[in-house]
Scaffold this active site. Structure first.
Site, PDB file in Angstrom:
ATOM      1  N   TRP A   1     -24.983  11.912  20.746  1.00 34.68           N
ATOM      2  CA  TRP A   1     -25.394  11.117  21.550  1.00 34.68           C
ATOM      3  C   TRP A   1     -26.935  12.045  21.773  1.00 34.68           C
ATOM      4  O   TRP A   1     -27.437  11.682  22.378  1.00 34.68           O
ATOM      5  CB  TRP A   1     -24.557  10.529  22.356  1.00 34.68           C
ATOM      6  N   ASP A   2     -26.921  13.266  21.693  1.00 32.86           N
ATOM      7  CA  ASP A   2     -28.175  13.871  21.548  1.00 32.86           C
ATOM      8  C   ASP A   2     -28.089  14.400  23.383  1.00 32.86           C
ATOM      9  O   ASP A   2     -28.947  14.221  24.259  1.00 32.86           O
ATOM     10  CB  ASP A   2     -29.717  13.600  21.646  1.00 32.86           C
ATOM     11  N   TYR A   3     -26.541  14.584  23.687  1.00 32.07           N
ATOM     12  CA  TYR A   3     -26.566  15.206  25.679  1.00 32.07           C
ATOM     13  C   TYR A   3     -26.529  16.657  25.131  1.00 32.07           C
ATOM     14  O   TYR A   3     -25.776  16.599  25.897  1.00 32.07           O
ATOM     15  CB  TYR A   3     -25.305  14.815  25.929  1.00 32.07           C
TER      16      TYR A   3
END
Length: 657
Positions: A331-333
């Site tokens: 999630w590009d977290y």
């Protein structure tokens, strides 16, 4: 760079000669801001009370300085973002610029004292074209007239410079004539010049300079390796290197990386700021996701050490402990926020802790020595992936501290200024897969809440140690993410419409995978978010109880709309924000970050806004404060972050009349 005496400004020398007794009092003691986080602990707390809740409304501009990097003579490929947090030592302010220049200013009046220009290549579109500040170090063992105090900057061209703070020239005994090439010695060399750069400042622990890196992790599975490295502050000699992707089969996390390129991949780098506990010989490193960050079929498993807070022995680089905030990130977290160190009271005893705010909108408080949660963390089931080849983690960690931004957003929650906006939002959102936070990216699209800009972001936290509070800016805007089968897709045609903030898609190739990724924030035709306000907020967390003390809207859209458009909006909407807060002993929180072209002051106990100062553009940066020998306290901020924040190359300082 500066002609001022090393051990004090001309004003200090004059005062000493006059024998002014008041220098011994708290009022006449200089309080510097010697690191972008104010101290190694990253607290962003200034123990000064000259500006306080009673008089903050009288703050007025003191001086303005311009770097001129928005002018034609500094034109470069790609859009840069002025995100620096200045530091002040010995009465001199030092700032870093996107072009890697270091500028020294008189902290009292903004007069330019000197400029160092590394002359980085300007025909390169750097991935993250920003510089968030410099670091300083005083060589206590040296009696030489040069390079006793050094200024370190890591630039977009992946160079680490050591400069003489007085003369602004490279310290020739450091590396090769004052410079270390940070691309050298990487496990994976970057495939393009712009795929590997530096955005955050180094941290100096003892006599060791430690640096992370910024990597284009949406491009290929192996863009560049993200080793954290340490160098001798005097000679620039490499002392140690730590790789978040395990390379030794004896590492306990080795089996949590499975797949064709898992151990040979890139990313999992530390692009945010670092914090340190020098007495414990610990440096705290927030890491991001392994590449590519929206498809993990080539790196199955939890990918331990990526998306983690890691404690390393500062002197050796040996891993002491790690805590993962997101398993198998798709999630590009990234852990974008710098950690901060604080002592909290729990069950009647003091605990030295480290605090980390995350893009997931969670706040984790961990024991500084062991990494064990101070407030409980629970593994909860999350949705499975339906993408061929992908295996999402079955559970994710959730802090027992209430989320700082929502974890769910549905069609029934759509907010809009009129029916046209509402229907446009509904048309986009209804078809998306949407099962709350950690819904995996899907072919056909997924709603991501929080989005890839958070939740919390690189603005990070500020700590009030007297009140045991953590103050965090967060975003509350949803995004959509879509995986598109690569076969037959014309990416070049689609990318012509790319724009980061708006209703157009950002496309990323994710080469050597089956998919292209595209994403966008969910904005209506009016350019307002589809999510309910406030779109951005400032939140204070009580670190004794773990409860939210206050929660207020941050900023507004007034800086980006016409007067007619702004007049249509109700109050209290907040705005998307990037940039951090600071806290002072005067009971104040200062922050820019939002897109309304203002610097705000809030009451640290209630969250009430007490003042705002107008800016020529928005401050996509973290402010700072300092007190000079005269007893005057200043507040300074960099202005001009690009995109919705507006173009600018200003440093503005405020003080009481």
């Amino acid at each position: 760079m500066s002609s001022k005496p090393r051990n004090g400004t001309a004003r200090q020398v004059l005062a000493a000669c006059l024998g002014i007794a008041a220098l011994a009092t708290a009022v006449a003691q200089e309080i510097p801001w010697p690191a972008t986080g104010r101290d190694l602990h990253g607290t962003r707390y200034l123990p000064a009370t000259e500006i306080n809740r009673d008089n903050v409304a009288r703050l007025a501009p003191a001086w303005t300085y311009r770097t001129r990097e928005t002018e034609p003579q500094f034109e470069a490929e790609g859009d840069s973002s002025f995100e620096t947090t200045p530091i002040v030592v010995d009465g001199v302010m030092y700032i870093g610029t996107p072009l890697g220049r270091v500028i020294a200013l008189d902290a009292e009046n903004g007069r330019e004292l000197g400029v160092f220009d590394p002359k980085i290549a300007r025909d390169v579109s750097y991935g993250d074209f920003a510089n968030r500040g410099v670091a300083t170090w005083d060589d206590a063992r040296s009696d030489l007239p040069t390079c006793q105090r050094r200024i370190f900057i890591a630039n977009a061209q992946s160079e680490l410079y050591a400069l003489d703070a007085r003369r602004g020239r490279p310290c020739t005994d450091f590396g090769a004539n004052g410079k270390v090439d940070l691309k050298q010695g990487l496990r994976i060399q970057p495939f393009e010049r712009q795929a590997y750069s530096m955005t955050s400042p180094p941290i100096v622990v003892g006599d060791i300079v430690i640096v992370g890196s910024s990597i284009a992790d949406n491009t290929v599975p192996s863009p560049a390796s993200g080793e954290v490295r340490a160098y001798d502050a005097r000679r620039g000699r490499l002392l140690w290197s730590w790789d978040a992707i395990p390379q030794d089969a004896s590492d306990p996390a080795y089996g949590e990386w499975r797949g064709d390129v898992a151990h040979n991949g890139g990313g999992a780098n530390a692009w945010s700021g670092l914090a340190a506990d020098a007495e414990r010989d610990l440096v705290f490193v927030p890491t991001g996701s392994a590449a590519p960050d929206y498809y993990g079929g080539l790196r199955l498993g939890d990918n331990r050490y990526a998306n983690s807070l890691v404690a390393l022995r500062a002197s050796t680089g040996k891993l002491v402990w790690s805590f993962q905030t997101v398993h198998h990130d798709i999630w590009d977290y990234d852990n974008a926020s710098p950690p901060a160190l604080v002592t909290v009271r729990r069950e009647g005893r003091s605990v030295d802790a480290v605090v980390l705010a995350t893009k997931t909108g969670m706040l984790f408080v961990l024991n500084r020595e062991t990494g064990e949660p101070v407030f409980p963390v629970e593994e909860r089931p999350v949705p499975a992936s339906d993408v061929p080849g992908e295996v999402a983690s079955r559970t994710q960690p959730f802090s027992s501290i209430a989320p700082l931004s929502p974890h769910r957003f549905g069609v029934e929650d759509i907010w809009a200024i009129d029916d046209a906006d509402r229907e446009a939002c509904r048309a986009v959102i209804e078809p998306l897969r949407n099962e709350g936070i950690f819904t995996p990216p899907a072919v056909g699209g997924t709603l991501a809440m929080p989005s890839n800009i958070g939740g919390a972001h690189w603005g990070g936290v500020a700590i009030d140690p007297q009140r045991s509070l953590a103050v965090v800016p967060v975003n509350r805007v949803a995004a959509m993410v879509e995986l598109i089968p690569r076969e037959g897709f014309d990416l070049d045609a689609a990318r012509r419409n790319e724009r980061r903030l708006g209703d157009d898609f950002e496309y990323n190739r994710m080469r050597d995978t089956p998919f292209v990724m595209r994403r966008r924030l969910l904005l209506a035709p009016s350019k307002l978010p589809c999510t309910p306000p406030p779109f951005g907020a400032l939140v204070a967390v009580d670190l004794t109880s773990g409860t939210l003390k206050w929660n207020v809207p941050l900023g507004s859209f007034t800086g980006t709309l016409t007067p007619e458009g702004a007049a249509r909006l109700p109050a209290g909407l907040g705005s998307p924000n990037l940039g951090g807060p600071i806290v002072t002993a005067g009971g104040l929180v200062f922050i820019g970050a939002s897109i309304d072209r203002s610097l705000h002051a809030y009451d640290v106990e209630t969250g009430a806004e007490l003042w705002h100062g107008e800016l020529p553009a928005s401050a996509k940066a973290t402010p700072m404060s300092y007190r000079l020998i005269s007893g005057a306290q200043y507040l300074a901020v960099a202005v001009g972050g690009g995109d919705a924040w507006g173009d600018g190359d200003y440093v503005l300082a405020f003080r009481l009349p």
